[in-house]
Scaffold this motif. Structure first.
Motif, PDB file in Angstrom:
ATOM      1  N   LEU A  32     -45.885  -9.007  11.109  1.00 50.38           N
ATOM      2  CA  LEU A  32     -45.716  -7.612  10.722  1.00 50.38           C
ATOM      3  C   LEU A  32     -45.819  -7.586   9.200  1.00 50.38           C
ATOM      4  CD1 LEU A  32     -44.975  -4.650  11.193  1.00 50.38           C
ATOM      5  CD2 LEU A  32     -42.569  -5.339  11.095  1.00 50.38           C
ATOM      6  N   THR A  33     -46.876  -7.021   8.693  1.00 51.01           N
ATOM      7  CA  THR A  33     -47.070  -6.966   7.244  1.00 51.01           C
ATOM      8  C   THR A  33     -46.892  -5.527   6.794  1.00 51.01           C
ATOM      9  OG1 THR A  33     -49.451  -6.756   7.525  1.00 51.01           O
ATOM     10  CG2 THR A  33     -48.597  -8.971   7.205  1.00 51.01           C
ATOM     11  N   TRP A  34     -45.770  -5.264   6.183  1.00 49.97           N
ATOM     12  CA  TRP A  34     -45.471  -3.925   5.697  1.00 49.97           C
ATOM     13  C   TRP A  34     -45.799  -3.835   4.217  1.00 49.97           C
ATOM     14  CZ3 TRP A  34     -39.775  -3.164   7.693  1.00 49.97           C
ATOM     15  CH2 TRP A  34     -39.796  -2.944   9.071  1.00 49.97           C
ATOM     16  N   ALA A  35     -46.328  -2.722   3.826  1.00 53.67           N
ATOM     17  CA  ALA A  35     -46.498  -2.424   2.404  1.00 53.67           C
ATOM     18  C   ALA A  35     -45.396  -1.422   2.066  1.00 53.67           C
ATOM     19  CB  ALA A  35     -47.882  -1.849   2.139  1.00 53.67           C
ATOM     20  N   LEU A  36     -44.306  -1.933   1.515  1.00 56.49           N
ATOM     21  CA  LEU A  36     -43.130  -1.106   1.257  1.00 56.49           C
ATOM     22  C   LEU A  36     -42.977  -0.825  -0.233  1.00 56.49           C
ATOM     23  CD1 LEU A  36     -40.609  -2.980   3.584  1.00 56.49           C
ATOM     24  CD2 LEU A  36     -41.788  -0.838   4.049  1.00 56.49           C
ATOM     25  N   ASP A  37     -42.613   0.396  -0.555  1.00 57.69           N
ATOM     26  CA  ASP A  37     -42.344   0.723  -1.953  1.00 57.69           C
ATOM     27  C   ASP A  37     -40.937   0.271  -2.332  1.00 57.69           C
ATOM     28  OD1 ASP A  37     -40.463   2.672  -1.078  1.00 57.69           O
ATOM     29  OD2 ASP A  37     -41.987   4.232  -1.059  1.00 57.69           O
ATOM     30  N   ARG A  38     -40.632   0.332  -3.609  1.00 55.04           N
ATOM     31  CA  ARG A  38     -39.349  -0.167  -4.121  1.00 55.04           C
ATOM     32  C   ARG A  38     -38.163   0.513  -3.451  1.00 55.04           C
ATOM     33  NH1 ARG A  38     -39.326  -3.254  -8.321  1.00 55.04           N
ATOM     34  NH2 ARG A  38     -37.279  -2.569  -9.003  1.00 55.04           N
ATOM     35  N   GLY A  39     -38.236   1.829  -3.273  1.00 53.66           N
ATOM     36  CA  GLY A  39     -37.123   2.546  -2.661  1.00 53.66           C
ATOM     37  C   GLY A  39     -36.865   2.093  -1.232  1.00 53.66           C
ATOM     38  N   SER A  40     -37.937   1.853  -0.486  1.00 57.16           N
ATOM     39  CA  SER A  40     -37.786   1.387   0.894  1.00 57.16           C
ATOM     40  C   SER A  40     -37.189  -0.016   0.937  1.00 57.16           C
ATOM     41  CB  SER A  40     -39.138   1.387   1.609  1.00 57.16           C
ATOM     42  OG  SER A  40     -39.640   2.701   1.716  1.00 57.16           O
ATOM     43  N   VAL A  41     -37.622  -0.886   0.032  1.00 57.45           N
ATOM     44  CA  VAL A  41     -37.073  -2.240  -0.016  1.00 57.45           C
ATOM     45  C   VAL A  41     -35.600  -2.192  -0.401  1.00 57.45           C
ATOM     46  CG1 VAL A  41     -37.205  -4.502  -1.159  1.00 57.45           C
ATOM     47  CG2 VAL A  41     -39.299  -3.325  -0.462  1.00 57.45           C
ATOM     48  N   ALA A  42     -35.247  -1.354  -1.370  1.00 58.12           N
ATOM     49  CA  ALA A  42     -33.843  -1.226  -1.773  1.00 58.12           C
ATOM     50  C   ALA A  42     -32.991  -0.726  -0.611  1.00 58.12           C
ATOM     51  CB  ALA A  42     -33.724  -0.298  -2.979  1.00 58.12           C
ATOM     52  N   MET A  43     -33.520   0.238   0.170  1.00 51.48           N
ATOM     53  CA  MET A  43     -32.786   0.765   1.320  1.00 51.48           C
ATOM     54  C   MET A  43     -32.609  -0.315   2.391  1.00 51.48           C
ATOM     55  SD  MET A  43     -33.275   2.032   4.701  1.00 51.48           S
ATOM     56  CE  MET A  43     -35.033   2.113   4.698  1.00 51.48           C
ATOM     57  N   LEU A  44     -33.671  -1.076   2.670  1.00 48.91           N
ATOM     58  CA  LEU A  44     -33.578  -2.147   3.663  1.00 48.91           C
ATOM     59  C   LEU A  44     -32.613  -3.236   3.212  1.00 48.91           C
ATOM     60  CD1 LEU A  44     -37.297  -2.479   4.774  1.00 48.91           C
ATOM     61  CD2 LEU A  44     -35.372  -1.681   6.162  1.00 48.91           C
ATOM     62  N   ARG A  45     -32.625  -3.539   1.919  1.00 46.71           N
ATOM     63  CA  ARG A  45     -31.688  -4.538   1.388  1.00 46.71           C
ATOM     64  C   ARG A  45     -30.253  -4.064   1.578  1.00 46.71           C
ATOM     65  NH1 ARG A  45     -31.285  -5.274  -4.913  1.00 46.71           N
ATOM     66  NH2 ARG A  45     -30.668  -3.141  -4.538  1.00 46.71           N
ATOM     67  N   SER A  46     -30.001  -2.810   1.271  1.00 48.19           N
ATOM     68  CA  SER A  46     -28.655  -2.267   1.447  1.00 48.19           C
ATOM     69  C   SER A  46     -28.234  -2.307   2.911  1.00 48.19           C
ATOM     70  CB  SER A  46     -28.579  -0.829   0.922  1.00 48.19           C
ATOM     71  OG  SER A  46     -28.760  -0.801  -0.470  1.00 48.19           O
ATOM     72  N   ALA A  47     -29.147  -1.958   3.806  1.00 46.41           N
ATOM     73  CA  ALA A  47     -28.843  -1.990   5.232  1.00 46.41           C
ATOM     74  C   ALA A  47     -28.586  -3.421   5.701  1.00 46.41           C
ATOM     75  CB  ALA A  47     -29.997  -1.379   6.024  1.00 46.41           C
ATOM     76  N   ALA A  48     -29.360  -4.374   5.201  1.00 49.87           N
ATOM     77  CA  ALA A  48     -29.153  -5.776   5.577  1.00 49.87           C
ATOM     78  C   ALA A  48     -27.791  -6.269   5.080  1.00 49.87           C
ATOM     79  CB  ALA A  48     -30.276  -6.644   5.016  1.00 49.87           C
ATOM     80  N   LYS A  49     -27.429  -5.886   3.868  1.00 49.68           N
ATOM     81  CA  LYS A  49     -26.125  -6.283   3.328  1.00 49.68           C
ATOM     82  C   LYS A  49     -24.992  -5.669   4.146  1.00 49.68           C
ATOM     83  CE  LYS A  49     -27.367  -7.143  -1.498  1.00 49.68           C
ATOM     84  NZ  LYS A  49     -27.167  -6.705  -2.902  1.00 49.68           N
ATOM     85  N   ALA A  50     -25.142  -4.395   4.518  1.00 51.05           N
ATOM     86  CA  ALA A  50     -24.114  -3.727   5.316  1.00 51.05           C
ATOM     87  C   ALA A  50     -23.995  -4.387   6.683  1.00 51.05           C
ATOM     88  CB  ALA A  50     -24.434  -2.240   5.454  1.00 51.05           C
ATOM     89  N   GLY A  51     -25.128  -4.699   7.286  1.00 51.76           N
ATOM     90  CA  GLY A  51     -25.109  -5.373   8.583  1.00 51.76           C
ATOM     91  C   GLY A  51     -24.458  -6.733   8.493  1.00 51.76           C
ATOM     92  N   LEU A  52     -24.769  -7.462   7.440  1.00 55.95           N
ATOM     93  CA  LEU A  52     -24.186  -8.784   7.249  1.00 55.95           C
ATOM     94  C   LEU A  52     -22.668  -8.685   7.085  1.00 55.95           C
ATOM     95  CD1 LEU A  52     -24.994 -11.768   6.964  1.00 55.95           C
ATOM     96  CD2 LEU A  52     -25.169 -11.391   4.506  1.00 55.95           C
ATOM     97  N   ALA A  53     -22.232  -7.687   6.350  1.00 59.70           N
ATOM     98  CA  ALA A  53     -20.801  -7.518   6.120  1.00 59.70           C
ATOM     99  C   ALA A  53     -20.049  -7.108   7.389  1.00 59.70           C
ATOM    100  CB  ALA A  53     -20.565  -6.470   5.027  1.00 59.70           C
ATOM    101  N   SER A  54     -20.678  -6.286   8.218  1.00 58.28           N
ATOM    102  CA  SER A  54     -19.967  -5.767   9.381  1.00 58.28           C
ATOM    103  C   SER A  54     -20.229  -6.522  10.679  1.00 58.28           C
ATOM    104  CB  SER A  54     -20.313  -4.286   9.578  1.00 58.28           C
ATOM    105  OG  SER A  54     -21.675  -4.137   9.908  1.00 58.28           O
TER     106      SER A  54
END
Length: 98
Positions: A39-61
């Motif tokens: 799966l090759t996504w072309a993601l902009d900075r805002g999308s990557v920042a949102m995914l990073r935040s979601a990954a961190k939240a998932g990891l924490a919870s």
């Protein structure tokens, strides 16, 4: 060195390999990534920042329910996103917290 990608829809495997071979003749290294495997996504900075935040939240919870392999995979993704977002030194926007 910056990493660039070229997205060309509707190529066959054969034609994609021809393009990589041509690029190679010009001195560039490249790979053909099959869409049935990658799966090759072309993601902009805002999308990557949102995914990073979601990954961190998932990891924490959820990390108490995840395997060590899953945790390591998510941590690796977060690290890759952190590195990419900080590479230009631009503000990535606020973190999304759970």
């Amino acid at each position: 060195m910056d990493y660039w990608a070229i997205d060309v829809p509707n190529l066959s495997d054969r034609d994609a390999r021809k393009l990589v071979k041509y690029a190679s003749s010009l001195g560039y290294d490249g790979d053909v990534l099959s869409p049935s495997i990658w799966l090759t996504w072309a993601l902009d900075r805002g999308s990557v920042a949102m995914l990073r935040s979601a990954a961190k939240a998932g990891l924490a919870s959820e990390s108490g329910r995840w395997s060590k392999v899953e945790i390591a995979g998510v941590e690796s993704m977060i690290s890759e996103m952190d590195d990419w977002l900080s590479a230009t030194g631009e503000d990535t926007g606020p973190e999304i917290t759970p």
